[in-house]
Scaffold this active site. Sequence first.
Site, PDB file in Angstrom:
ATOM      1  N   LYS A  89       0.839  -1.188   0.000  1.00 54.75           N
ATOM      2  CA  LYS A  89       0.000   0.000   0.000  1.00 54.75           C
ATOM      3  C   LYS A  89       0.879   1.245   0.000  1.00 54.75           C
ATOM      4  O   LYS A  89       1.822   1.364   0.802  1.00 54.75           O
ATOM      5  CB  LYS A  89      -0.902   0.024   1.238  1.00 54.75           C
ATOM      6  CG  LYS A  89      -1.901  -1.115   1.308  1.00 54.75           C
ATOM      7  CD  LYS A  89      -3.042  -0.937   0.331  1.00 54.75           C
ATOM      8  CE  LYS A  89      -4.102  -2.001   0.518  1.00 54.75           C
ATOM      9  NZ  LYS A  89      -5.274  -1.822  -0.363  1.00 54.75           N
ATOM     10  N   LYS A 142     -13.442  -7.338  -8.233  1.00 53.74           N
ATOM     11  CA  LYS A 142     -13.911  -7.635  -6.877  1.00 53.74           C
ATOM     12  C   LYS A 142     -15.348  -8.127  -7.000  1.00 53.74           C
ATOM     13  O   LYS A 142     -16.288  -7.315  -7.123  1.00 53.74           O
ATOM     14  CB  LYS A 142     -13.850  -6.402  -5.984  1.00 53.74           C
ATOM     15  CG  LYS A 142     -12.441  -6.044  -5.486  1.00 53.74           C
ATOM     16  CD  LYS A 142     -12.517  -4.892  -4.500  1.00 53.74           C
ATOM     17  CE  LYS A 142     -11.219  -4.725  -3.708  1.00 53.74           C
ATOM     18  NZ  LYS A 142     -10.112  -4.247  -4.526  1.00 53.74           N
TER      19      LYS A 142
END
Length: 384
Positions: A166, A278
């Site tokens: 991240k 997703k």
Amino acid sequence: MRITSIAFARYRIPFVTPYETAHGRVTHRVGNIVRALTDVGVEGLGEAALDPSAPESASDAIETHLRALGLHVVQDAVRLDEAMEKYLQGDEAMRAANCAIETAIADAGSRWAGVPLRTMLSGRDPSATGITGVPINATIAHRRTEEAASAALLARASGFGTIKLKVGMESSIPSPQAGRGQGVGSEVARVRTIREVIGPDMTLRLDANGAWDEATAIEAIRALEPFDIELIEQPVADIDALARVREAVTMRVAADESVSDFAAAERAIHAADIIVLKPMRLGGPTVARYLAQYANGSGLDTFVTTTIDTGIGTAMALQVAAALPDAGLAHGLATASLLESDLLVTPLQVERGVMRLPTGPGLGVELDSAAAAKYLGPWQEVTA
């Protein structure tokens, strides 16, 4: 086989350590587990959850939609496709509810047929493919670089071949003394540290969760390209800016948050090099599988990730990933271990960076009654 009732219960599960992204810090995961009961004694499971950053109260909307769509399932199955189409075109809570109920019905149906869900999605005989698992990445979301480095070392020792780091967290901590360049310098230091820790042989990808503005994204990506980055997910939030960033850099750009529904996915296909799927956000395994075919037909690769789901949502995403052509990209499925419990009797197995496919029919997983008693609220049932 007929669905006789739909039951759902809300879960609230602590993260093992707080989950941090550019959008903030989350301590608990909240969502709903769904059960589809049938007249042949077979039961299917599904899961509905919003983005981890959504307020817990937002799950109220999911439950409203689960109840309404559940009534369609048990009272008017003939027109169920029409009802689900409406939910697929709705907001995130509607799509999550659709995902859960579709998954539960598909799980029950494939269990009844005695085949894995991936077989129903792909139409391929699982015994003929020889696929026993899919490659997955380790996700590192620690804000402090030294903690991220320790997690990267652990992932390397565990046999992962790909790490997703991240980034963009510097952008979420405004400082009157820090200009854009200083923030980019911090990103470079963070990525350099992780690359040095994992060595040159591991694959490193980045995820900014849309935290940067367009100018910062271009500056940061160009500065990070020397560290042999596989791809960067969602450097900017705006889809038009994403297309411009993609044109300005050589690193491959993946669309993630931009792929929220079918219409958004169509735009993302023209703005990115890779599409992140997703299933939870898109509305279920079927639409995710269809969008993968659409993207592949347009020359783009895809990979599947969870929304930090329990083992049930993760098992569904795993089945979708196994139904896709192998693009050589690791999937983002190693997330249930971020939670205090995955709610499964037998956790999904990860060996040397590969998530093993369950051998049983349907999703191939079972809800653990002890974990359900601890983390789930009361079951609410919708019947005819």
